[in-house]
Design an enzyme around this catalytic site. Structure first.
Site, short mmCIF file in Angstrom:
data_model
loop_
_atom_site.label_atom_id
_atom_site.label_comp_id
_atom_site.label_asym_id
_atom_site.label_seq_id
_atom_site.Cartn_x
_atom_site.Cartn_y
_atom_site.Cartn_z
N LYS A 59 34.69 28.91 33.98
CA LYS A 59 34.66 30.47 34.67
C LYS A 59 35.92 31.12 33.62
O LYS A 59 35.49 32.40 33.24
CB LYS A 59 35.70 30.35 36.00
CG LYS A 59 36.33 32.14 36.21
CD LYS A 59 35.11 32.57 36.84
CE LYS A 59 35.85 34.67 36.62
NZ LYS A 59 34.73 35.74 36.97
N TYR A 111 40.90 43.61 37.57
CA TYR A 111 41.60 42.89 38.08
C TYR A 111 41.15 41.20 37.23
O TYR A 111 42.45 40.89 37.07
CB TYR A 111 41.46 42.27 39.36
CG TYR A 111 42.17 41.18 40.37
CD1 TYR A 111 43.79 41.41 39.70
CD2 TYR A 111 41.23 40.27 40.84
CE1 TYR A 111 44.21 40.20 40.91
CE2 TYR A 111 42.04 39.19 41.49
CZ TYR A 111 43.58 39.37 41.48
OH TYR A 111 44.09 37.72 42.05
N CYS A 112 40.06 40.97 36.49
CA CYS A 112 39.96 39.43 36.42
C CYS A 112 40.14 39.66 34.61
O CYS A 112 41.12 38.69 34.29
CB CYS A 112 38.77 39.35 37.15
SG CYS A 112 38.32 39.35 38.38
N ASP A 131 42.71 37.05 33.07
CA ASP A 131 41.92 35.58 32.73
C ASP A 131 42.05 34.77 31.73
O ASP A 131 41.80 33.60 31.34
CB ASP A 131 40.59 35.19 33.62
CG ASP A 131 40.12 35.13 35.16
OD1 ASP A 131 41.54 35.72 36.04
OD2 ASP A 131 38.86 36.03 35.40
N GLU A 156 33.32 43.89 40.84
CA GLU A 156 33.65 44.90 41.58
C GLU A 156 32.88 46.27 41.54
O GLU A 156 32.89 46.58 40.95
CB GLU A 156 34.53 45.17 41.03
CG GLU A 156 35.92 44.38 41.86
CD GLU A 156 37.58 44.30 41.21
OE1 GLU A 156 37.96 45.50 40.46
OE2 GLU A 156 38.58 43.51 41.03
N ASP A 177 42.19 37.53 57.36
CA ASP A 177 42.72 38.71 56.08
C ASP A 177 44.32 38.64 56.65
O ASP A 177 44.74 38.35 58.27
CB ASP A 177 42.44 40.07 55.32
CG ASP A 177 42.66 40.24 54.38
OD1 ASP A 177 42.33 40.04 53.23
OD2 ASP A 177 44.30 40.72 54.17
N THR A 209 39.37 32.73 41.39
CA THR A 209 39.84 32.01 39.72
C THR A 209 41.06 31.40 39.67
O THR A 209 42.55 31.82 39.98
CB THR A 209 39.70 32.79 39.57
OG1 THR A 209 38.39 33.98 39.50
CG2 THR A 209 39.79 32.65 37.17
N ASN A 261 34.83 35.04 31.49
CA ASN A 261 35.79 36.30 30.90
C ASN A 261 36.54 36.47 29.78
O ASN A 261 36.29 38.00 29.78
CB ASN A 261 36.66 36.01 32.88
CG ASN A 261 36.47 36.47 33.72
OD1 ASN A 261 34.98 36.96 33.71
ND2 ASN A 261 36.89 36.61 35.27
N1 LIG Z 1 37.05 41.85 41.99
C1 LIG Z 1 36.84 40.92 40.90
O1 LIG Z 1 35.71 41.10 40.65
C2 LIG Z 1 36.64 38.54 41.45
C3 LIG Z 1 35.76 38.35 40.46
C4 LIG Z 1 35.78 37.25 40.13
C5 LIG Z 1 36.55 36.18 41.21
N2 LIG Z 1 37.56 36.91 41.49
C6 LIG Z 1 39.07 35.87 41.36
O2 LIG Z 1 38.97 35.64 43.31
C7 LIG Z 1 40.51 36.41 43.28
C8 LIG Z 1 39.97 37.27 44.83
O3 LIG Z 1 39.93 38.31 44.41
P1 LIG Z 1 39.15 39.64 44.76
O4 LIG Z 1 39.34 41.00 43.76
O5 LIG Z 1 38.22 39.51 45.84
O6 LIG Z 1 41.35 40.15 45.15
P2 LIG Z 1 41.74 41.19 46.19
O7 LIG Z 1 43.41 41.00 45.91
O8 LIG Z 1 40.67 42.11 46.26
O9 LIG Z 1 41.21 40.51 47.81
C9 LIG Z 1 42.57 39.64 48.50
C10 LIG Z 1 42.57 39.30 49.46
O10 LIG Z 1 43.16 38.24 50.17
C11 LIG Z 1 44.43 38.20 51.24
N3 LIG Z 1 44.97 37.47 51.31
C12 LIG Z 1 45.84 37.69 50.45
N4 LIG Z 1 46.77 35.92 51.38
C13 LIG Z 1 45.98 35.44 51.36
C14 LIG Z 1 45.98 34.08 53.07
N5 LIG Z 1 46.53 33.84 52.93
N6 LIG Z 1 44.98 34.26 53.83
C15 LIG Z 1 44.21 35.13 54.04
N7 LIG Z 1 43.91 36.28 53.07
C16 LIG Z 1 45.15 36.74 52.66
C17 LIG Z 1 44.60 39.89 50.78
O11 LIG Z 1 45.46 40.95 51.59
C18 LIG Z 1 43.79 40.34 49.92
O12 LIG Z 1 42.41 41.61 51.68
C19 LIG Z 1 41.18 36.07 42.92
O13 LIG Z 1 40.66 34.97 42.20
C20 LIG Z 1 40.24 36.38 41.87
O14 LIG Z 1 40.32 36.43 40.49
C21 LIG Z 1 37.71 38.24 41.49
#
Ligand SMILES: NC(=O)c1ccc[n+]([C@@H]2O[C@H](COP(=O)([O-])OP(=O)(O)OC[C@H]3O[C@@H](n4cnc5c(N)ncnc54)[C@H](O)[C@@H]3O)[C@@H](O)[C@H]2O)c1
Length: 414
Positions: free
Chosen positions: A212, A267-268, A272, A150, A29, A123, A216
């Site tokens: 996806k 967030y999504c 989305d 989440e 991270d 996503t 959503n």
């Molecule tokens: N949250 C959900 O319920 C969920 C469900 C399905 C899909 N998604 C998708 O998954 C992706 C991530 O969602 P999330 O909720 O886990 O996000 P999040 O914001 O909780 O976590 C993302 C992490 O990535 C880190 N980050 C940013 N740039 C980076 C880099 N270059 N290298 C390494 N780390 C880096 C950030 O510091 C953060 O800790 C998004 O595209 C989201 O749409 C999320």
């Protein structure tokens, strides 16, 4: 297998913990506190299953081969598989996802490692994987949509509804790795939904991306539909609960995921559904645009309804300057996250009318949020508030039932 996971959010961390049961996993991270937290053996996000797994590991009751780092080269150099789970926020200016963090991660991987397979779990817009593979001249990038919720991130990966992987169906090596990735997820699964086996789908990249966003947007549609039903019932003085019960008894509709709220949030779903609408460019549609705009209409209605209550307190009860209290900014119980929560939209709308407001949100450590004072003590918050807005009911609200404004009917559905 040696696995690197980019991004320690809900998606990345749950997959890192899941795979660390059988594989050597390095989580990366850009936020030092998250890395330090995981290396201390604690979860940087609120997720009961992730915390349970890490606690069991610390007590020696579970083996997890997992460590975290801030150093991209350290994470990527020896990896055979890199999972990218970085943010893809919706950019209001371009009206498209900002995928730059995914591209940064791909660049960082390829700077030190040409061989690793890259699976994008973030996503992404429909059509993105084909474009990015062309742009980077890279045939070892795949996409696998993530369906977790989440607060239940690891639970949902231990009990997934399905595993979908997008591959180049004409490339045998890519298809083979897609199957291998499915197997890695399957071997970590406890069981599927309702104890059934977990369905697997190996499809084209673009179909996987569409799965996806359409999934959503359907969820957003369903929330918006029952919210709009509730708007109608409230405006016409009808009993929402009776209507929803009667509607849901049709087995084609079902009595699930129908609890009214202030709007779909998190967030999504908001981002989305907007991205899917952007992907419809020049393709005829009515519903997708309606799903997007219905959420703003709902928040307008809720805010106006609360403002009517404020006026009633002034005119009928003689409360000179009523205070509207916002109980929690999070989208649901058990979550520490309030990205895009609907209650914030309602709060902003009410605030523009000059109504005094306070917020109760224990996960905030600031004195103010959006210019509204934050009160950390719940009893003080409840005493100061003349109306308490609660998107979701909590037992602690019971003593103040006569002050509560909520549309939550089931009181326990998330
Ligand atoms: N949250 C959900 O319920 C969920 C469900 C399905 C899909 N998604 C998708 O998954 C992706 C991530 O969602 P999330 O909720 O886990 O996000 P999040 O914001 O909780 O976590 C993302 C992490 O990535 C880190 N980050 C940013 N740039 C980076 C880099 N270059 N290298 C390494 N780390 C880096 C950030 O510091 C953060 O800790 C998004 O595209 C989201 O749409 C999320």
């Amino acid at each position: 297998m040696r696995v690197a996971v980019a991004g320690m959010g809900y998606v990345g961390l749950s997959l890192a913990v899941l795979l660390a049961q059988r594989h050597e996993v390095v989580a990366l991270d850009v936020v030092p506190e998250k890395v330090a937290c995981l290396n201390r053996g604690t979860s940087p996000i609120v997720d009961s299953e992730i915390s349970r797994f890490l606690d069991e590991c610390a007590r020696g009751e579970r083996v997890l081969d997992l460590r975290a780092t801030l150093d991209a080269a350290e994470a990527y150099t020896d990896a055979e598989l890199v999972i990218i789970a970085t943010p893809t926020n919706y950019d209001e200016h371009t009206q498209y996802f900002d995928t730059s963090s995914v591209e940064d991660a791909i660049r960082a991987v390829r700077a030190v490692n040409r061989e690793a397979w890259i699976v994008v779990k973030s996503t992404i817009p429909v059509g993105y994987t084909v474009q990015v593979r062309e742009r980077f001249g890279d045939k070892r990038i795949l996409f696998s949509p993530e369906f977790l919720r989440e607060g239940k991130a690891l639970y949902d990966n231990l009990h997934p509804s399905r595993i979908v992987v997008g591959v180049d169906l004409s490339d045998a090596a890519c298809v083979a790795f897609g199957h291998q990735f499915v197997s890695m997820l399957q071997e970590a699964v406890e069981h599927g939904v309702d104890s059934k086996p977990v369905p697997e789908l190996i499809v084209g990249f673009t179909e996987a991306e569409a799965i996806k966003l359409f999934a959503n947007t359907y969820l957003a549609l369903r929330v918006a539909y029952f919210n709009e039903l509730d708007t109608y019932a409230k405006a016409r003085g009808l009993d929402t609960r009776q209507i929803i019960e009667g509607v849901g008894l049709d087995p084609r509709i079902g009595a699930h995921y129908n609890n009214p709220s202030f709007g779909y949030g998190g967030y999504c779903l908001p981002k989305d559904s907007k991205q899917l609408l952007a992907n419809y460019d020049r393709v005829p549609q009515n519903l997708i645009g309606a799903v997007v705009s219905a959420n703003a209409t709902r928040k307008d209605f809720i805010a106006d309804d609360v403002l009517r209550e404020v006026d009633r307190l002034r005119s009928e009860r003689g409360v000179e300057d009523p205070v509207v209290g916002v109980y929690r900014l999070t989208i649901k119980p058990g979550s520490d996250n309030f990205r895009q929560s609907a209650i914030q939209g309602v709060m902003q709308r009410i605030k523009t009318h000059g109504v005094r407001m306070v917020v109760f949100e224990p996960v905030l450590d600031t004195a103010e949020f959006l210019g509204v004072p934050v009160i950390r003590d719940f009893d003080e918050f409840a005493a100061q508030s003349d109306i308490i807005l609660a998107n979701r009911w909590n037992e602690c609200l019971s003593p103040y039932a006569d002050k509560i404004y909520t549309r939550d009917l089931s009181h326990n559905e998330q």
